[in-house]
Design a protein around this motif. Structure first.
Motif, PDB file in Angstrom:
ATOM      1  N   VAL A  22      61.368  44.845  44.414  1.00  0.00           N
ATOM      2  CA  VAL A  22      60.234  45.713  44.120  1.00  0.00           C
ATOM      3  C   VAL A  22      58.928  44.933  44.205  1.00  0.00           C
ATOM      4  CG1 VAL A  22      61.633  47.194  42.639  1.00  0.00           C
ATOM      5  CG2 VAL A  22      60.375  45.275  41.625  1.00  0.00           C
ATOM      6  N   ARG A  23      57.850  45.679  44.275  1.00  0.00           N
ATOM      7  CA  ARG A  23      56.501  45.122  44.231  1.00  0.00           C
ATOM      8  C   ARG A  23      55.944  45.339  42.824  1.00  0.00           C
ATOM      9  NH1 ARG A  23      51.149  45.589  47.984  1.00  0.00           N
ATOM     10  NH2 ARG A  23      49.625  45.390  46.305  1.00  0.00           N
ATOM     11  N   THR A  24      55.639  44.255  42.116  1.00  0.00           N
ATOM     12  CA  THR A  24      55.062  44.339  40.780  1.00  0.00           C
ATOM     13  C   THR A  24      53.619  43.866  40.852  1.00  0.00           C
ATOM     14  OG1 THR A  24      57.233  43.882  39.798  1.00  0.00           O
ATOM     15  CG2 THR A  24      55.294  43.646  38.373  1.00  0.00           C
ATOM     16  N   ASN A  25      52.679  44.802  40.776  1.00  0.00           N
ATOM     17  CA  ASN A  25      51.271  44.475  40.958  1.00  0.00           C
ATOM     18  C   ASN A  25      50.750  43.581  39.829  1.00  0.00           C
ATOM     19  OD1 ASN A  25      51.037  45.947  43.306  1.00  0.00           O
ATOM     20  ND2 ASN A  25      50.225  47.771  42.298  1.00  0.00           N
ATOM     21  N   LEU A  26      49.902  42.632  40.185  1.00  0.00           N
ATOM     22  CA  LEU A  26      49.170  41.868  39.189  1.00  0.00           C
ATOM     23  C   LEU A  26      48.107  42.772  38.577  1.00  0.00           C
ATOM     24  CD1 LEU A  26      48.684  38.512  41.145  1.00  0.00           C
ATOM     25  CD2 LEU A  26      50.539  39.152  39.588  1.00  0.00           C
ATOM     26  N   ASP A  27      47.867  42.636  37.274  1.00  0.00           N
ATOM     27  CA  ASP A  27      46.893  43.519  36.633  1.00  0.00           C
ATOM     28  C   ASP A  27      45.462  43.109  36.984  1.00  0.00           C
ATOM     29  OD1 ASP A  27      46.077  41.425  34.839  1.00  0.00           O
ATOM     30  OD2 ASP A  27      47.765  41.918  33.533  1.00  0.00           O
ATOM     31  N   ALA A  28      44.529  43.996  36.654  1.00  0.00           N
ATOM     32  CA  ALA A  28      43.127  43.790  37.038  1.00  0.00           C
ATOM     33  C   ALA A  28      42.565  42.511  36.442  1.00  0.00           C
ATOM     34  CB  ALA A  28      42.298  45.000  36.615  1.00  0.00           C
ATOM     35  N   ALA A  29      42.911  42.227  35.177  1.00  0.00           N
ATOM     36  CA  ALA A  29      42.375  41.027  34.539  1.00  0.00           C
ATOM     37  C   ALA A  29      42.856  39.768  35.255  1.00  0.00           C
ATOM     38  CB  ALA A  29      42.787  40.989  33.063  1.00  0.00           C
ATOM     39  N   THR A  30      44.113  39.751  35.631  1.00  0.00           N
ATOM     40  CA  THR A  30      44.654  38.595  36.353  1.00  0.00           C
ATOM     41  C   THR A  30      43.978  38.442  37.706  1.00  0.00           C
ATOM     42  OG1 THR A  30      46.794  38.818  35.252  1.00  0.00           O
ATOM     43  CG2 THR A  30      46.748  37.568  37.308  1.00  0.00           C
ATOM     44  N   LEU A  31      43.779  39.551  38.400  1.00  0.00           N
ATOM     45  CA  LEU A  31      43.143  39.491  39.721  1.00  0.00           C
ATOM     46  C   LEU A  31      41.693  39.016  39.612  1.00  0.00           C
ATOM     47  CD1 LEU A  31      44.503  42.763  41.369  1.00  0.00           C
ATOM     48  CD2 LEU A  31      45.227  40.421  41.825  1.00  0.00           C
ATOM     49  N   LYS A  32      40.976  39.500  38.621  1.00  0.00           N
ATOM     50  CA  LYS A  32      39.577  39.095  38.463  1.00  0.00           C
ATOM     51  C   LYS A  32      39.490  37.620  38.083  1.00  0.00           C
ATOM     52  CE  LYS A  32      38.026  43.756  37.281  1.00  0.00           C
ATOM     53  NZ  LYS A  32      37.588  44.671  36.189  1.00  0.00           N
ATOM     54  N   GLY A  33      40.453  37.170  37.269  1.00  0.00           N
ATOM     55  CA  GLY A  33      40.461  35.764  36.907  1.00  0.00           C
ATOM     56  C   GLY A  33      40.784  34.865  38.089  1.00  0.00           C
ATOM     57  N   ARG A  34      41.597  35.369  39.003  1.00  0.00           N
ATOM     58  CA  ARG A  34      42.015  34.552  40.155  1.00  0.00           C
ATOM     59  C   ARG A  34      41.004  34.612  41.289  1.00  0.00           C
ATOM     60  NH1 ARG A  34      48.095  34.466  42.571  1.00  0.00           N
ATOM     61  NH2 ARG A  34      48.365  33.655  40.457  1.00  0.00           N
ATOM     62  N   TYR A  35      40.460  35.810  41.574  1.00  0.00           N
ATOM     63  CA  TYR A  35      39.609  35.981  42.759  1.00  0.00           C
ATOM     64  C   TYR A  35      38.153  36.308  42.426  1.00  0.00           C
ATOM     65  CZ  TYR A  35      44.248  36.433  44.879  1.00  0.00           C
ATOM     66  OH  TYR A  35      45.552  36.225  45.258  1.00  0.00           O
ATOM     67  N   GLY A  36      37.920  36.901  41.295  1.00  0.00           N
ATOM     68  CA  GLY A  36      36.567  37.314  40.933  1.00  0.00           C
ATOM     69  C   GLY A  36      36.270  38.736  41.356  1.00  0.00           C
ATOM     70  N   THR A  37      36.219  38.977  42.668  1.00  0.00           N
ATOM     71  CA  THR A  37      35.873  40.302  43.193  1.00  0.00           C
ATOM     72  C   THR A  37      36.814  40.685  44.323  1.00  0.00           C
ATOM     73  OG1 THR A  37      34.369  39.430  44.879  1.00  0.00           O
ATOM     74  CG2 THR A  37      33.433  39.862  42.680  1.00  0.00           C
ATOM     75  N   VAL A  38      36.783  41.961  44.643  1.00  0.00           N
ATOM     76  CA  VAL A  38      37.564  42.447  45.785  1.00  0.00           C
ATOM     77  C   VAL A  38      37.122  41.729  47.056  1.00  0.00           C
ATOM     78  CG1 VAL A  38      38.017  44.436  47.274  1.00  0.00           C
ATOM     79  CG2 VAL A  38      38.045  44.708  44.783  1.00  0.00           C
ATOM     80  N   HIS A  39      35.818  41.570  47.214  1.00  0.00           N
ATOM     81  CA  HIS A  39      35.295  40.915  48.414  1.00  0.00           C
ATOM     82  C   HIS A  39      35.814  39.481  48.525  1.00  0.00           C
ATOM     83  CE1 HIS A  39      32.546  39.828  51.638  1.00  0.00           C
ATOM     84  NE2 HIS A  39      32.210  38.750  50.933  1.00  0.00           N
ATOM     85  N   ALA A  40      35.845  38.772  47.427  1.00  0.00           N
ATOM     86  CA  ALA A  40      36.327  37.382  47.461  1.00  0.00           C
ATOM     87  C   ALA A  40      37.812  37.335  47.787  1.00  0.00           C
ATOM     88  CB  ALA A  40      36.054  36.713  46.117  1.00  0.00           C
ATOM     89  N   PHE A  41      38.573  38.287  47.212  1.00  0.00           N
ATOM     90  CA  PHE A  41      39.989  38.354  47.578  1.00  0.00           C
ATOM     91  C   PHE A  41      40.152  38.600  49.069  1.00  0.00           C
ATOM     92  CE2 PHE A  41      43.185  41.398  48.960  1.00  0.00           C
ATOM     93  CZ  PHE A  41      44.337  40.630  48.809  1.00  0.00           C
ATOM     94  N   ALA A  42      39.442  39.621  49.588  1.00  0.00           N
ATOM     95  CA  ALA A  42      39.595  39.998  50.989  1.00  0.00           C
ATOM     96  C   ALA A  42      39.225  38.842  51.913  1.00  0.00           C
ATOM     97  CB  ALA A  42      38.737  41.223  51.299  1.00  0.00           C
ATOM     98  N   LYS A  43      38.229  38.074  51.541  1.00  0.00           N
ATOM     99  CA  LYS A  43      37.819  36.940  52.370  1.00  0.00           C
ATOM    100  C   LYS A  43      38.952  35.918  52.463  1.00  0.00           C
ATOM    101  CE  LYS A  43      34.107  33.547  52.936  1.00  0.00           C
ATOM    102  NZ  LYS A  43      32.813  33.044  52.387  1.00  0.00           N
ATOM    103  N   ARG A  44      39.610  35.624  51.329  1.00  0.00           N
ATOM    104  CA  ARG A  44      40.717  34.661  51.330  1.00  0.00           C
ATOM    105  C   ARG A  44      41.945  35.218  52.049  1.00  0.00           C
ATOM    106  NH1 ARG A  44      41.484  32.322  45.333  1.00  0.00           N
ATOM    107  NH2 ARG A  44      43.406  31.596  46.364  1.00  0.00           N
ATOM    108  N   TYR A  45      42.233  36.481  51.803  1.00  0.00           N
ATOM    109  CA  TYR A  45      43.388  37.100  52.460  1.00  0.00           C
ATOM    110  C   TYR A  45      43.175  37.144  53.971  1.00  0.00           C
ATOM    111  CZ  TYR A  45      46.989  40.513  53.689  1.00  0.00           C
ATOM    112  OH  TYR A  45      48.064  41.152  54.261  1.00  0.00           O
TER     113      TYR A  45
END
Length: 511
Positions: free
Chosen positions: A452-475
């Motif tokens: 299964v796919r278990t999504n990381l929660d919003a707090a974890t994502l913000k702590g790791r990447y900061g913003t959607v834009h920053a995530f997308a740039k790394r991805y």
């Protein structure tokens, strides 16, 4: 006696012998009417995927083939000998090709049809890739197997593909008569391949300049290739000029260390032990890519054949973590019963959801792993193509890592090693077996596990990447690296980037 009906020592290289196309009669194209349809056709309204061949400039044609072929056995000394000679058969092939022959690329993809309900996983994963390149695709009926026969015998409906055809449309498919001796499949595979590269008037591809023929198959049809190679059929299947009938093989979701990773030589032979040396991939004069998921690796942890660039024995091993067999080969992960052949069967009253061996796979209410299996498989086929056409060797991948008898996982819970997947390097989720106990449908007591796919929660994502834009740039950077390293095709990269951004926007905003 045909060229393949010869006795050779186990594992010995034989002198090249021109494969004789032992197909006595070819009927077709078989007409299609409102009341007589091709089974597992490309265009089935309501199916996923549904492929509009006409919009892509393609046509679909079905042919019935008749003749005789031999089945083989190993004698007490280990030599290959004829078990049953001149066994009669009636089978079919389905050809999908450019309507305009001038647009043909020169590459033919040859896929054995699966014995269970006649599936064609290579087509459902590769159809867009094939048509974008102007390739020809041929699905080839190579019989049934013992499990599908046994399930068919219990009813209430058949499972074996040759019997399913007659259940589906008895008037159209009455000419399909497959014998009880499935061992003729190996000679017939060589014979049909040779026919498709011949100048015989009956050749459905006559007039096309076939420069390469690549075999692709998944699960059972991947294992068929291993048996075909290891029992010497590839070595003896030669064109009149001495070159091989088949120019490359993609053995999908099949491992020599899985019970089903090697198909018996005939219907009387027992399944070989996993440690039987006959299962070890034999070096041949064309490239072979083995593509396994975590399921095959985890359930068969024996040593695998190493990569090689040798002229004889060219080989790559690709292992994909967080994927179970073929469950995620189709983009979007539609349930298996949505595939075209199952939609056709259901329309005629076939109990698709409850038929033994093909139970519905959507019983788990959690999101199923969406690691891009199909996209990575398409890149593997492109690498095989470049290897056979231009001699460009594919990239090397690490094997999946082990720890304490299990596939190792990182701090996020994703597998370590294997293909360098962006979903693991720049994660939005963890992928693997469901760890809870409250959803028994997601943790089946028997059969294949469900990843299964278990999504990381919003707090974890913000702590790791900061913003959607920053995530997308790394991805996006990771995906671009995969394209540059030939793990992804550019068209699939664009699709994955768009999907990841949509997923990130939803997850960052989740409460």
């Amino acid at each position: 006696m045909r060229a393949l009906a010869c006795i050779v020592a186990l594992g010995a290289l034989t002198a090249p012998v021109a494969a004789l196309a032992g197909v006595d009669k070819v009927d077709g194209p078989i007409p299609v009417t409102a009341d007589s349809q091709v089974y597992n056709t490309a265009w089935v309204p309501g199916a996923l995927p549904v492929v509009d061949l006409a919009a892509q400039g393609y046509v679909e044609q079905e042919y019935f083939l008749h003749g005789t072929a031999d089945a083989f056995k190993r004698d007490p000394s280990g030599a290959l000998a004829v078990l049953a000679k001149d066994v009669s058969y009636g089978t079919r092939i389905v050809v999908r090709r450019p309507k305009d022959a001038a647009k043909f690329s020169g590459v033919v993809h040859f896929e054995p049809i699966h014995p269970s309900q006649g599936g064609t996983s290579h087509w459902v994963a590769m159809s867009g890739y094939m048509m974008a390149h102007g390739d020809v695709y041929v699905a080839v009926g190579l019989g049934d197997d013992a499990p599908s026969r046994a399930i068919s015998a219990k009813g209430p409906v058949p499972t074996a593909q040759s019997q399913v055809l007659q259940w589906f449309e008895p008037q159209r498919y009455g000419a399909i008569q497959w014998p009880k001796e499935d061992g003729i499949r190996y000679q017939l595979m060589a014979d049909i391949g040779a026919l498709l590269r011949s100048d015989r008037a009956e050749n459905p591809l006559r007039g096309l300049d076939v420069r390469r023929m690549l075999v692709g198959g998944w699960s059972f049809t991947g294992s068929v290739q291993r048996t075909f190679i290891n029992e010497g059929f590839h070595d003896r299947a030669r064109l009149p000029n001495g070159k091989p009938v088949f120019d490359g093989y993609l053995i999908g979701i099949s491992s020599r260390w899985n019970g089903g990773g090697y198909i018996p030589l005939n219907s009387e032979e027992a399944v070989t032990r996993n440690d039987d040396p006959r299962r070890s991939l034999k070096p041949i004069d064309v490239p072979v890519i083995e593509f396994m998921t975590e399921f095959e690796v985890g359930t068969g942890p024996g040593p695998q054949l190493p990569d090689s660039d040798a002229e004889v024995g060219a080989h790559r091993l690709y292992q994909l973590g967080a994927v179970v067999h073929g469950a995620s080969m189709i983009d979007g992960n539609p349930p298996r019963e949505k595939r075209p052949n199952f939609v056709q069967l259901a329309a005629k009253g076939y109990p698709v959801g409850g038929a033994k061996g093909e139970e519905a796979l959507n019983t788990c209410s959690l999101p199923i792993s969406d690691v891009p299996h199909g996209a990575l498989a398409r890149a593997a086929v492109e690498n095989l193509r470049q290897w056979t056409e231009k001699g460009v060797a594919p990239p090397h991948a690490q094997p999946l890592a082990w720890e304490g008898g299990n596939i190792r996982r990182d701090a996020t819970g994703n597998p370590v090693g294997g293909l360098p997947v962006a979903e693991f390097k720049v994660p939005l989720a963890s992928y693997g077996p469901y760890k809870g106990t409250d959803l028994p449908a997601c943790t089946p007591a028997k059969g294949r596990p469900i990843f299964v796919r278990t999504n990381l929660d919003a707090a974890t994502l913000k702590g790791r990447y900061g913003t959607v834009h920053a995530f997308a740039k790394r991805y996006d950077a990771q995906v671009d690296a995969m394209v540059a390293q030939r793990w992804l095709l550019s068209e699939d990269a664009a699709m994955l980037k768009a999907k990841a951004r949509r997923d990130a926007e939803a997850q960052f905003a989740a409460k």
